[in-house]
Design a protein around this motif. Structure first.
Motif, PDB file in Angstrom:
ATOM      1  N   LEU A   1       4.971 -25.454 -33.484  1.00  0.00           N
ATOM      2  CA  LEU A   1       5.712 -24.367 -32.825  1.00  0.00           C
ATOM      3  C   LEU A   1       5.983 -23.218 -33.789  1.00  0.00           C
ATOM      4  O   LEU A   1       6.527 -22.187 -33.378  1.00  0.00           O
TER       5      LEU A   1
ATOM      6  N   GLU B   1       8.023 -23.688 -36.314  1.00  0.00           N
ATOM      7  CA  GLU B   1       9.420 -23.903 -36.676  1.00  0.00           C
ATOM      8  C   GLU B   1       9.516 -25.011 -37.723  1.00  0.00           C
ATOM      9  O   GLU B   1       8.503 -25.569 -38.159  1.00  0.00           O
TER      10      GLU B   1
ATOM     11  N   GLY C   1      17.034 -29.618 -30.041  1.00  0.00           N
ATOM     12  CA  GLY C   1      15.989 -28.853 -29.373  1.00  0.00           C
ATOM     13  C   GLY C   1      16.543 -27.986 -28.258  1.00  0.00           C
ATOM     14  O   GLY C   1      16.147 -26.819 -28.108  1.00  0.00           O
TER      15      GLY C   1
ATOM     16  N   ALA D   1      16.485 -23.962 -28.117  1.00  0.00           N
ATOM     17  CA  ALA D   1      15.808 -23.263 -27.023  1.00  0.00           C
ATOM     18  C   ALA D   1      16.749 -22.311 -26.291  1.00  0.00           C
ATOM     19  O   ALA D   1      16.347 -21.202 -25.902  1.00  0.00           O
TER      20      ALA D   1
ATOM     21  N   VAL E   1       5.478 -17.324 -28.384  1.00  0.00           N
ATOM     22  CA  VAL E   1       6.490 -17.709 -27.397  1.00  0.00           C
ATOM     23  C   VAL E   1       6.462 -16.780 -26.191  1.00  0.00           C
ATOM     24  O   VAL E   1       6.489 -17.233 -25.035  1.00  0.00           O
TER      25      VAL E   1
ATOM     26  N   GLN F   1      10.238 -26.988 -26.053  1.00  0.00           N
ATOM     27  CA  GLN F   1      10.937 -26.970 -27.337  1.00  0.00           C
ATOM     28  C   GLN F   1      11.902 -28.148 -27.461  1.00  0.00           C
ATOM     29  O   GLN F   1      12.003 -28.774 -28.524  1.00  0.00           O
TER      30      GLN F   1
END
Length: 420
Positions: free
Chosen positions: A97, A99, A145, A149, A295, A309
């Protein structure tokens, strides 16, 4: 007396007899080189530098100590990689992602503490305590998560708060005792102490592994061919499966020369393979890769960003909990130091060194396997050659830096070719 012997044809005449064969070989070599260059520029061979580094590490330490590649040491290495390797697999999902999850070390320690206190201190059956411990990891990951998000705060900030929170909760659960010893004959302890001593187990796993590589590759080829997309040739698939078979059977032979196939390694490979299939061959996996590509583009494509996410961080938390139980199994105890130290750094480094991109959208679960093999091989080599731990950190840091540089250069190359 006349010489009636017949002169042998010269080398140039011999070559002239098969011009078509030579042109075909030259064309095949040129084609393979072209494919190699294309894949290298596209970042599809991110595993190649890792394999070369791993080979260099093994050759170096074997030259320094002939016991490094002994069946005993390699068997111990195959078990040592499992705990941190499972955590690194969860990190791969988050990195896809773009991240970062900084809480995996604390979650692993929390899960181990939950299991130990429930089973040892409160008499809860091991199987139930194990399920609750893993579920605790899933819940903590999902909470992080969902927070990430919904608030759109960067994941590393949310998980940094989680690192402190879950570590504090672990200390609270362990209480004043600080250390809980596990039953050495219990279910969790056997995760890393049990071996399948029958030779057929290791060779059977090698056969299944090579067969699965061939079948999955063949099915992927058939699907891509049906829609007119570029696909591997049958020869390429056979060579790939054959290479996996050679490595797998060599590993099986070495393991059987010591104590056989470790249960921990079997579980690790099954989990990695299962999650790899989920990532690369399911709708959920395609959503993860798509989200890593951007995204806003994913939102406009009507993907449920919040759900994906949250699910990714839940997977990371689950894998951290499972990895924590394997780490506790290795030392048959849980203490206030569980999940701390360099565990987080090694898990992240394993995922990155293995070829998972820090920019998101590229990597597989097998990246974690390659990365943790490099890190743990360095640690094992340092231990067997009595090298200071400081040198281990320096070498690991250098390998990590090189991996990041390669990832960055690959990213720039993709942008230059319009692939990023």
């Amino acid at each position: 007396m006349a010489d009636n012997t017949r002169a042998e044809p010269t080398a140039p005449h011999t070559k002239a007899r098969h011009p078509h064969r030579e042109r075909a070989i030259a064309h095949a070599v040129e084609s393979w080189v072209g494919v190699f260059r294309r894949k290298l520029s596209a970042g599809e061979l991110s595993w190649l530098p890792v394999v070369l580094v791993l080979a260099a590490v093994w050759i170096t330490f074997q030259a320094l100590n002939e016991n490094f590649l002994s069946p005993r040491n390699l068997s111990n290495l195959s078990v040592d990689i499992v705990g941190t390797g499972l955590i690194a697999v969860g990190i791969v999902f988050v990195l896809l992602l773009g991240e970062l999850d900084l809480s995996v070390g604390s979650i692993s320690g929390l899960a181990a503490a939950v299991f130990a206190v429930l089973n040892v201190n409160n008499g809860v059956p091991e199987w139930l305590a194990l399920i609750i411990a893993v579920f605790a990891g899933t819940v903590t990951g999902a909470v992080q998560g969902f927070s990430f998000a919904k608030t759109r705060v960067p994941a590393f900030v949310v998980t940094l708060a989680g690192l402190l929170t879950w570590n504090g909760l672990m200390l609270y659960i362990l209480g004043t005792s600080g250390t809980v010893n596990l039953d050495e004959n219990g279910l969790v302890a056997k995760l890393t102490s049990h071996y399948f001593t029958n030779d057929a187990a290791a060779y059977g796993l090698a056969t299944v592994g090579a067969g699965m590589v061939f079948l999955v590759s063949y099915q992927n080829r058939r699907r891509r061919r049906a829609v007119g997309m570029p696909h591997r040739s049958l020869g390429g698939i056979a060579v790939r499966a054959g290479g996996v078979a050679v490595i797998a059977f060599a590993a099986a032979y070495l393991l059987n020369r010591f104590q056989g196939l470790p249960l921990a390694l079997l579980i690790f490979l099954v989990v990695v393979a299962g999650l790899d299939i989920a990532l690369r061959h399911t709708h959920y996996g395609r959503q993860v890769y798509a989200l890593g590509g951007g995204v806003e583009a994913a939102r406009r494509a009507s993907l449920s960003v919040t759900r994906v996410q949250t699910a990714v961080l839940a997977v990371s938390g689950t894998m951290a909990a499972v990895g924590g139980l394997f780490l506790a199994s290795r030392i048959t105890s849980v203490s206030t130091g569980s999940g701390s130290g360099v565990l987080l750094l090694n898990a992240i480094a394993a995922a990155v060194i293995g070829g998972t991109s820090l920019f998101g959208g590229r990597g597989t679960t097998w990246s974690a396997v390659l990365g943790i093999l490099v890190i743990q091989s360095i640690a094992s080599g340092m231990a067997i050659t009595d090298t200071p731990v400081a040198v281990q950190f320096i070498i690991t840091g250098g390998v990590l830096f090189a991996a990041v540089v390669i990832d960055s250069l690959s990213r720039h190359s993709q942008e230059a070719h319009g692939r990023a």
